[in-house]
Design an enzyme around this catalytic site. Structure first.
Site, PDB file in Angstrom:
ATOM      1  N   HIS A 114      67.089   9.231   8.229  1.00  0.00           N
ATOM      2  CA  HIS A 114      66.281   8.008   8.088  1.00  0.00           C
ATOM      3  C   HIS A 114      66.874   6.808   8.831  1.00  0.00           C
ATOM      4  CE1 HIS A 114      63.134   9.157   5.327  1.00  0.00           C
ATOM      5  NE2 HIS A 114      63.965   9.559   4.386  1.00  0.00           N
TER       6      HIS A 114
ATOM      7  N   SER B  52      60.393  13.759  -0.858  1.00  0.00           N
ATOM      8  CA  SER B  52      61.219  14.300  -1.945  1.00  0.00           C
ATOM      9  C   SER B  52      60.482  14.422  -3.265  1.00  0.00           C
ATOM     10  CB  SER B  52      62.422  13.387  -2.187  1.00  0.00           C
ATOM     11  OG  SER B  52      63.315  13.452  -1.122  1.00  0.00           O
TER      12      SER B  52
ATOM     13  N   ASP C  60      60.132   6.586  -7.903  1.00  0.00           N
ATOM     14  CA  ASP C  60      61.586   6.373  -7.931  1.00  0.00           C
ATOM     15  C   ASP C  60      62.028   4.984  -7.486  1.00  0.00           C
ATOM     16  OD1 ASP C  60      60.840   7.074  -5.336  1.00  0.00           O
ATOM     17  OD2 ASP C  60      62.578   8.354  -4.955  1.00  0.00           O
TER      18      ASP C  60
ATOM     19  N   ARG D 249      54.429   5.967  -5.810  1.00  0.00           N
ATOM     20  CA  ARG D 249      55.611   6.797  -6.084  1.00  0.00           C
ATOM     21  C   ARG D 249      56.589   6.054  -6.990  1.00  0.00           C
ATOM     22  NH1 ARG D 249      59.425  10.150  -1.831  1.00  0.00           N
ATOM     23  NH2 ARG D 249      61.389   9.692  -2.874  1.00  0.00           N
TER      24      ARG D 249
ATOM     25  N   LYS E 243      70.100  10.749  -4.668  1.00  0.00           N
ATOM     26  CA  LYS E 243      69.228  11.920  -4.795  1.00  0.00           C
ATOM     27  C   LYS E 243      69.300  12.547  -6.179  1.00  0.00           C
ATOM     28  CE  LYS E 243      67.771  12.075  -0.463  1.00  0.00           C
ATOM     29  NZ  LYS E 243      66.348  11.901  -0.101  1.00  0.00           N
TER      30      LYS E 243
ATOM     31  N   ASP F  81      59.264   5.390   6.765  1.00  0.00           N
ATOM     32  CA  ASP F  81      58.212   6.411   6.764  1.00  0.00           C
ATOM     33  C   ASP F  81      57.317   6.237   7.982  1.00  0.00           C
ATOM     34  OD1 ASP F  81      59.184   7.204   4.301  1.00  0.00           O
ATOM     35  OD2 ASP F  81      57.903   5.795   3.221  1.00  0.00           O
TER      36      ASP F  81
END
Ligand SMILES: O=C(O)[C@@H](CO)OP(=O)(O)O
Ligand SMILES: [Mn+2]
Ligand SMILES: [Mn+2]
Length: 558
Positions: A433, A82, A287, A285, A360, A172
């Site tokens: 996920h 994302s 977030d 990353r 999101k 992941d």
């Protein structure tokens, strides 16, 4: 940031396309294109709206790249995600992303010459170096090989005592792979001990339950991590991390392992964070690290009771938020994503509405705008966050807030107050996920229903739609061999794929406001997410800046 510099924000008028159309920009999260079989949840689900868009191929529907170098990742084996996806969509150019920048800094050794490393190394004499982050080779938030290099590099540069606080993945990478990653790390730490560095794992927990919440959805997640990492307190105590993960996996998967601390023979935690220590959060990353960064850095903090706020030297692998300058110290400079399409468009009078649910929300705002929080011109923009469900795995509520997002977008379109209405519909990704195939099928239908609501509104106002996705996920739920056959584990069970994929994603254009003769060009075969920004700018009646990736569309006269 360029917004304060000499940037000329004026965009050239498009010679053939009008201004003033209402445009819906819809991003389906985790919605790739893959062969239709029973593990392709998008294929299995009833998705009449997305199916009908596909009928428009090749002029109004095509595939674009959403992984690897097309989105600034190190290699073509890197699946999309994302962050890089929405960065590319919003910025219209491809920037070398965190994963790549850290690789380069480690390979050249520059990481050790920067201010950030110098700062933390001042603690090496008397303090402990703590490394906190996601332990896997997923490459979305962090990478094991980078952690390994950093451990070695810090040991060689004077770190005498190192404690690693691990977050297990399974999102992941395959669920169950955490055990192997912990074993690998233990091996590395043993080698460091052989060289005289007192290096150990100190605590751990699953990424979705401990530490890695995002967009302030649930501070309890960060608190659980804080208690284990900083205070050395957790409901589960073990003397070995491998044993901890194996045992706790009996009742939870890698993503949701409960917090644990490693204790010595006297039942004392081996690595709480105390005054004088150094801490590095090793995720590149942003977030899912911002909340912990706030807890580690902010003197004034009221999100949970920290009990103790140790005086530490803290650095992020990257700076996670350039606007907040958080954290203030970091090992590698983040990509400088400037002059995003959102910023250009508001400067040219395009009134913008952006919406998603909490999990999101930052994707269509923060990531879309080049990792920048907040609006550019609040009088011209409205960003709406619909609260996500808290404390559940999304296979339990696979419809999530798709309906509500659709309704908000519909209302924004019908209100006539906005020129661009941009949403992220999370279902394919968030439910994908979980690895729950049945729930993911329900999720895909809900996403399709939401798209329909938005397209119906566009139909009513004579607008235009652009429907695309940020990377694959729900279109493939099993791990496969090279010929695409599903793989089974040694017990004969299907290996469920919880992660994103390397598949391309669809993009569709249409709506009553689309000028006749607009179609996808056939000479951008390698088009990717970064080509979308110029495309959207064209549909708003503007030519994109010359350094943007080329537009996907052309206007032919009939
Ligand atoms: O949940 C996340 O953090 C990532 C996967 O690690 O997914 P996405 O990139 O879709 O946000
Ligand atoms: Mn995504
Ligand atoms: Mn995802």
């Amino acid at each position: 940031m360029a917004s304060s510099g000499q940037v000329s924000w004026k965009l050239e008028d498009h010679p053939k396309l009008p201004k003033g159309k209402t445009i819906a920009v819809v991003v389906l999260d985790g919605w790739g294109e893959y062969k239709p079989d029973q593990y392709n949840c998008i294929h299995v689900a009833q998705t009449p709206t997305m199916d009908s868009l596909k009928q428009g191929a090749p002029e109004k529907w095509r595939l674009i790249k959403a992984h690897g170098t097309a989105v600034g990742l190190p290699t073509e084996d890197d699946m999309g995600n994302s962050e890089v996806g929405h960065n590319a969509l919003g910025a219209g150019r491809i920037f070398a992303q965190g994963a790549k920048l850290v690789d380069l800094a480690l390979a050249s050794g520059k990481i050790y010459e920067g201010e950030g490393f110098k700062y933390i190394s001042e603690s090496f004499g008397n303090g402990t170096l703590h490394l906190i982050g996601l332990l896997s080779d997923g490459g979305v938030h962090s990478r094991l090989d980078q952690l390994q290099l950093l451990l070695k590099g810090a040991g060689e540069r004077g770190a005498k005592r190192i404690r690693v606080h691990i977050l297990t993945d399974g999102r992941d990478v395959l669920d169950g792979s955490s055990v192997g990653f912990v074993e690998t790390l233990e091996n590395d730490l043993a080698q460091l001990r052989g060289k005289g560095v007192d290096a150990r794992i100190a605590s751990g927990g699953g990424r979705m339950y401990v530490t890695m919440d995002r967009y302030e959805n649930d501070w309890n997640v960060v608190k659980r991590g804080w208690d284990a990492q900083v205070l050395g307190e957790a409901p589960h105590k073990f003397t070995s991390a491998v044993e901890a993960v194996k045992k706790l996996r009996e009742n939870a998967n890698d993503q949701y392992l409960p917090p644990f601390v490693i204790v010595d023979e006297n039942n004392k935690a081996v690595g709480p964070i105390v005054d004088g220590d150094a801490v590095v959060t090793v995720n590149f990353r942003a977030d899912r690290m911002v909340m912990l960064a706030k807890a580690l850095e902010y003197q004034d903090f009221d999100k949970f009771d920290r009990v103790r706020f140790p005086k530490i030297r803290y650095a992020g692998m990257l700076q996670y938020d350039g606007e907040l300058k958080l954290p203030s110290r970091y090992l590698v400079s983040p990509p400088e994503i400037d002059r995003t399409s959102g910023e250009y468009l508001v400067h040219n009078g395009v009134r913008t509405f952006a919406c998603s649910e909490t999990v999101k929300f930052g994707h269509v705002t923060f990531f879309w705008n080049g990792n920048r929080s907040g609006c550019f011109k609040p009088e011209m923009e409205e960003y709406v966050e619909i609260p996500s469900d808290v404390g559940i795995t999304f296979n339990v509520q696979p419809k999530m807030k798709a309906l509500e997002i659709g309704e908000k977008a519909r209302d924004a379109i019908l209100s006539g107050k906005f020129d661009q209405v941009r949403v992220n519909i999370p279902n394919g990704d968030m439910v994908g996920h979980t690895g729950d195939i049945e729930a993911t099928v329900v999720a895909c239908k809900a996403a399709d229903d939401s798209v329909k609501m938005i397209l119906d509104a566009i139909e009513k106002v004579g607008g235009i739609y652009v429907v695309t996705a940020d990377h694959g996920n729900a279109e493939d739920m099993v791990k496969r061999n090279k010929s695409g056959e599903p793989l089974k584990d040694k017990d004969g069970n299907l290996q469920i794929l919880t992660s994103h994929t390397c598949q391309p994603v669809p993009i569709a254009i249409g709506g009553p406001g689309l000028t006749p003769g607009v179609r996808f060009r056939n000479n951008v075969p390698n088009g990717g997410l970064a080509n979308v920004a110029a495309t959207v700018m064209n549909l708003h009646g503007y030519v994109a800046p010359s350094d943007y990736e080329p537009t996907l569309i052309e206007v032919v006269s009939n």
